[in-house]
Enzyme design. Structure first.
Site, PDB file in Angstrom:
ATOM      1  N   ARG A 197      42.738 -22.483   0.907  1.00 24.16           N
ATOM      2  CA  ARG A 197      41.884 -23.638   0.620  1.00 24.16           C
ATOM      3  C   ARG A 197      41.539 -23.713  -0.864  1.00 24.16           C
ATOM      4  NH1 ARG A 197      37.061 -22.582   4.630  1.00 24.16           N
ATOM      5  NH2 ARG A 197      36.340 -24.590   3.789  1.00 24.16           N
ATOM      6  N   ILE A 237      40.519 -15.251  10.177  1.00 22.85           N
ATOM      7  CA  ILE A 237      40.750 -16.605   9.731  1.00 22.85           C
ATOM      8  C   ILE A 237      39.419 -17.339   9.834  1.00 22.85           C
ATOM      9  CG2 ILE A 237      43.216 -16.704  10.239  1.00 22.85           C
ATOM     10  CD1 ILE A 237      42.671 -17.957  12.877  1.00 22.85           C
ATOM     11  N   ASP A 238      39.239 -18.328   8.970  1.00 23.16           N
ATOM     12  CA  ASP A 238      37.961 -19.019   8.895  1.00 23.16           C
ATOM     13  C   ASP A 238      37.574 -19.641  10.236  1.00 23.16           C
ATOM     14  OD1 ASP A 238      37.960 -18.408   6.203  1.00 23.16           O
ATOM     15  OD2 ASP A 238      38.731 -20.370   5.583  1.00 23.16           O
ATOM     16  N   LYS A 239      36.295 -19.856  10.414  1.00 17.13           N
ATOM     17  CA  LYS A 239      35.770 -20.461  11.641  1.00 17.13           C
ATOM     18  C   LYS A 239      36.534 -21.728  12.005  1.00 17.13           C
ATOM     19  CE  LYS A 239      31.696 -22.888  13.418  1.00 17.13           C
ATOM     20  NZ  LYS A 239      30.331 -23.375  13.111  1.00 17.13           N
ATOM     21  N   THR A 272      39.466 -22.761  10.926  1.00 15.09           N
ATOM     22  CA  THR A 272      40.923 -22.655  10.895  1.00 15.09           C
ATOM     23  C   THR A 272      41.376 -22.184  12.266  1.00 15.09           C
ATOM     24  OG1 THR A 272      40.980 -22.140   8.530  1.00 15.09           O
ATOM     25  CG2 THR A 272      42.900 -21.488   9.832  1.00 15.09           C
TER      26      THR A 272
END
Length: 339
Positions: A261, A144-146, A148
């Site tokens: 996103r 998962i993104d930094k 998120t």
């Protein structure tokens, strides 16, 4: 031989036609060797059948043949352990489930060489990491993104890594996200009906189906395409609607970089706080009040949280499902929107 572990077993009745498949079927479970790891050991000459070195994965093998596999001790990872606190939701000999805070990078990269989840896991797990691909490192099967927050599962063994990777590849793992977005996805919105790749399913669920790939000019961004890229499907359901904003539950059918996103922005409902895909959209003070507008304007990340995660345990076959509460920053913004 001190740095080698010898696994000795006998091929059972009715073995598969190929040696590699027979080894994968009959190797003891406690060895925790995946098919890919066995294939690599075969190629390296680490397997003997009845005392003779075997390297041909396609070779036949008879029931009763005695197999020995010399497994090197897992090499120490080149990544440094770091004593970073972790929110551990579940841990056993095969895997660990983490509730990741926003701001933590999952895996070291040129721009983030340390302070990552992997560095923290190497420290936390220590010798319980039996080795993934021959190295003492956690097996990352999804990210998962930094910025998120939320749940992700990490393998501690080679066997678990392969079993989890197959589930994510086949999209059988369950992942739900909560997001706060601009606008309210509405099936009666004529604008949305004109967005290519967007449609509504039963229950007013917004389905976004496109290809996703690198942006042509900005390599840090992803972009929607209908000509080239990787197949991506996101479903979003409004949980709570406000004037000009909504709490939505997003479900991933596929798991592409920045997928939620990019897809929500493509549909005209970019996530609040998203510095990359959110544009310059702002909440209206007249509609939402000064507190909500201030919180949204100063929200330091995309308002996205990996709220639930479900999968089949790769070693036990048990169905596991985990839930993570709304993080404080999103809960505060949600409260202000309601207020």
């Amino acid at each position: 031989m001190a740095d080698l572990s010898i696994i000795r077993f006998t091929i059972a009745e009715d073995p598969p036609a190929r040696l590699d498949k027979a080894l994968a079927r009959d190797v003891p479970e406690e060895a925790a060797l995946s098919r890919s790891r066995i294939a690599k050991l075969l190629a390296e000459g680490a397997v003997t059948v009845d005392g003779a070195v075997a390297t041909d994965a396609k070779a036949a093998v008879a029931a009763g043949a005695v197999v020995e596999i010399a497994v090197p001790q897992a090499a120490e990872s080149h990544m440094e352990p770091e004593a970073i606190p972790l929110e551990v939701v579940w841990e056993d000999d095969d895997l660990i489930v983490i509730d990741k805070p926003a701001g933590m990078v999952v895996h070291p990269a040129p721009g983030s060489p340390d302070g990552t989840l992997v560095n923290a896991l190497i420290h936390h797990c220590g010798d319980s990491l039996s080795g993934v691909g021959g190295a003492k490192r956690p097996g990352i099967v999804h990210r998962i993104d930094k910025d998120t927050s939320g749940l992700l599962v990490v393998a501690k063994t080679d066997r678990a890594h392969q079993g989890l990777a197959i589930q994510f590849e086949k999209h059988s793992a369950e992942r739900h996200y909560f997001a706060l977005c601009h606008g309210v996805p509405d099936p009666n919105d004529p604008r949305l009906r004109g967005v290519k790749g967007a449609s509504f399913e039963t229950g007013s669920v917004l389905k976004i189906q496109t290809l996703l790939g690198r942006h042509r000019t900005d390599r840090q961004r992803q972009a929607v395409s209908f000509e080239q890229g990787r197949h991506a499907v996101t479903r979003a359901k409004v949980i709570e609607a406000f004037a000009g904003a909504a709490l939505v539950e997003c479900r991933l059918e596929t798991g592409r970089t920045h997928q939620i996103r990019v897809h929500m922005a493509h549909a005209g409902h970019a996530l609040i706080g998203d510095p990359v895909y959110g544009g310059r959209r702002k909440l209206s003070e007249k509609t939402h009040g000064a507190r909500a507008v201030t919180l949204a304007a100063n929200f330091g990340r995309q308002a996205l949280h990996a709220a639930s995660l479900g999968f089949t345990h790769p070693a036990t076959g048990e169905k596991l499902r985990f839930d993570s509460p709304m993080p404080p920053d999103m809960a505060e913004l949600l409260s202000a929107l309601r207020g």
